[in-house]
Design an enzyme around this catalytic site. Sequence first.
Site, short mmCIF file in Angstrom:
data_model
loop_
_atom_site.label_atom_id
_atom_site.label_comp_id
_atom_site.label_asym_id
_atom_site.label_seq_id
_atom_site.Cartn_x
_atom_site.Cartn_y
_atom_site.Cartn_z
N GLU B 219 0.61 -1.26 -0.03
CA GLU B 219 -0.06 -0.06 -0.07
C GLU B 219 0.98 1.37 0.16
O GLU B 219 0.36 2.43 0.39
CB GLU B 219 -0.80 -0.09 1.26
CG GLU B 219 -2.30 -0.78 1.15
CD GLU B 219 -1.76 -2.24 0.63
OE1 GLU B 219 -1.07 -3.05 1.66
OE2 GLU B 219 -2.28 -2.85 -0.20
N ASN B 303 -0.57 -7.71 -4.03
CA ASN B 303 -1.40 -6.91 -5.09
C ASN B 303 -0.46 -6.01 -5.75
O ASN B 303 0.71 -5.54 -5.12
CB ASN B 303 -2.56 -6.08 -4.10
CG ASN B 303 -1.85 -5.12 -3.05
OD1 ASN B 303 -1.45 -5.72 -2.17
ND2 ASN B 303 -1.75 -3.74 -3.39
N ASP B 345 -7.41 -5.31 -4.88
CA ASP B 345 -6.41 -5.50 -3.96
C ASP B 345 -6.34 -6.99 -3.50
O ASP B 345 -6.29 -7.16 -2.53
CB ASP B 345 -6.54 -4.77 -2.56
CG ASP B 345 -5.55 -5.13 -1.57
OD1 ASP B 345 -4.35 -5.14 -1.77
OD2 ASP B 345 -6.03 -5.04 -0.19
#
Lengths: 177, 620
Positions: B219, B303, B345
Amino acid sequence: MRRLMCLLACVAVAAAGCEREARRYTELPAAANRSTAVRLTMLQPGSPQPLSNVQSPYQYNAYGLSEGKRLYAAYNCAGCHGLNGGGAIGPALTDDKWIYGSHADQLFSTISQGRPDGMPSFGGHIPDQQIWQLVAYVQSLAGMVSQDAATSRNDDQAAAKPENRIEDARQIQTGHR
Amino acid sequence: MKLWAHRCVARAALVATTSFLATTSCNKPAPDVRSETPPSARPLSGAMADPSRLAQDDGQWTMPAKNYAATRFTALDEISTGNVKQMGVAWTFSTGVTAGHEGPPLVVGDTMYLVTPWPNILYAFDLTKPGAPIRWQYDPKPLGAAKGVACCDIVNRGAVFANGALFFNTLDGRAISVDAATGKERWVTQLADINRGETITMAPLVVKGKVFVGNSGGEFGVRGWLTALDAGDGSVAWRAYSTGPDKDVLIGPNFTPHYDSDRGKDLGITTWPGEAWRTGGGTVWGWLSYDPEADLLYYGTANPGPWNPDQRPGDNKWTAGMFARSPDTGEARWFYQTSPHDLFDHDGVNELVLADLRMNGGARKVLMRADRNGLLYVIDRSTGEVLSASPFAPVNSNKGVDLKTGRLIAVPEKAPKQGIVVRDICPAAPGAKDWQPMAFSPKTGLLYIPHNNLCMDFEGMAASYIAGTPYVGASVVYKAGPGGNRGFFTAWDPIAAKPRWQIKENFPVWSGALVANDLVFYGTMEGWFKAVDAGTGQLLWQFKCGSGVIGQPMAFKGPDGHEYIAVAAGIGGWPGAIVSADLDPRDATAGNGWGGALGDLKSATTKGGMLYVFTVSGGK
């Protein structure tokens, strides 16, 4: 007398309106020129000196708050503190708990200096003026700015109350939930 | 040696009644170390300390997944369906840490080990003494600043034991080895850089004298990697990136993926726009498995970044998939992408359970993966060919896998778009199942899957890359899936590709699973730790822990000869951060989407890390 009162009220509204609509592109108002040291605690040795009463120059300013909202997303504050301030990696900004204080100068120093438990230090990376805009926007997430000036809607998915309808978090009682 | 076939001689009768195949090398059962040597006298070095041998001893638990095949199965049977009702607490230990406790205790000889979430203190407990006092503790003093770049709570998924040493990682990016007997530091290697958004939360695996460690930070626009270190001195042997040129991904002439879409030069660059692969994610924060016979290491890649898929057109190799690699050189043998151009994701890091199954008329060496995208994959682990892929939870965002091309079949109306809120995508970003590891019983032939029942609303937003800050670009709100329960615990038949039984849970089941002979254990976010019948799913026993359970239960035989079950409680992790980080669910995007789904978690549990050890023998 009644006329005079009415006139004064109109002037007051107009003056407030001026501040709400003011555009300050470069200069910082006097309030942002902080000469006192920022205190992160109420506790002082000896006789306590009064806490400084610095406010964000944008607390009543719609443009500054709007810019703060834009920067909150652009600088990825939202990624850590939640798109609407509910928190994620970093703490929530919408409640009545402030680890390093909710005063404008405390928030300024938190954003500028960073904090050792994960808050990055933005000082020197973005202009002070933008930090003050962020300070005002962060305060708006907890209902601590003028509701007239606070932003009123998301351009994106509405997943929380708009900032101008958030209750002042300082009024929340910490007892029963 | 087949690690997934435990005590196969005793199991021969069962093999006949299930489709699980005993493998040939099972005819020579592993020696029962316990019966030969008293535990306190058992040496910690030498042949018996070899990880693959140790993993066969059900008295001990030396790596989080129990063995290289990641079955989380023990044949210990003192605690049974008949007496589990009498099970009680033997002893407890407060970690003093209030973040999510995802790590499992380990037991080697007469010592238990536990690594906490940040500040990642490693404890050793003396199991020979009443109450299991601390034998030693090692405090790596990780930087507090690392907490600012840990996406999903400040968790640690465990340590691993091999050859007289323990290996674990710190949130601030170090791999560390300490002497198992003394707690003395052997080496420390800095691997990840928090100023680039990198942390380390995964449990390492040790194979053939190498320690395998991957980074977290999907992220934060990091570039994912798996690094092999020399177990002896901590020096880096090789690093395989998940994006970029073939030479960085360690793709060479021996790379033979099963599907055409994975063949071609430098796909780790050409399936990305411009330089986006440099900030493209594909981190390695999940689990590794190892097949000693094939000598292949298996692991998944996370991801692609950012979440907003419109910023990264292309298949985004080699993210959201799985690699088979040589542990010695790191060279890739095959790759399979569970989610090409991932839209949701849907990291491909979930555990890969190795087993030999009778499928399609023959014996197949497979790996099994319950993926974030909602499909239970059975894959030929020699080739990377998908044998089956079946939904194990409500799914409307894909229509399964095209078995000819291997490609996930997309549902265009559920694809997120920048500036548009797409509603009711199932499963949500945390997937039908996230990190929480499932278990496999060779007795029943079933997988026991702790998982989620979640859908979401997703809007893509422009993400700006600033090193060391989140790089997500999505407004997401999770909600309960069909039925209203947010979690399931499912017993899944991988051959029939359907559930045998299923338990609905109010909250996502974020703990790992354990099979102890005929019993299955798991925990809930409210704090219930449960034992159910492996055959029927009937609830046989439950205990309310002081905080939500998201840890990995394990079993061991104590120096007193009795079986124990242990688990760490302590709410947290990605969903539990609502409580552990005191998020405000009035913002439905809080916790990157959990505010919408878990507004009631704060009234269901409170934070607090505590290790619980259970017994039917009265304890001590």
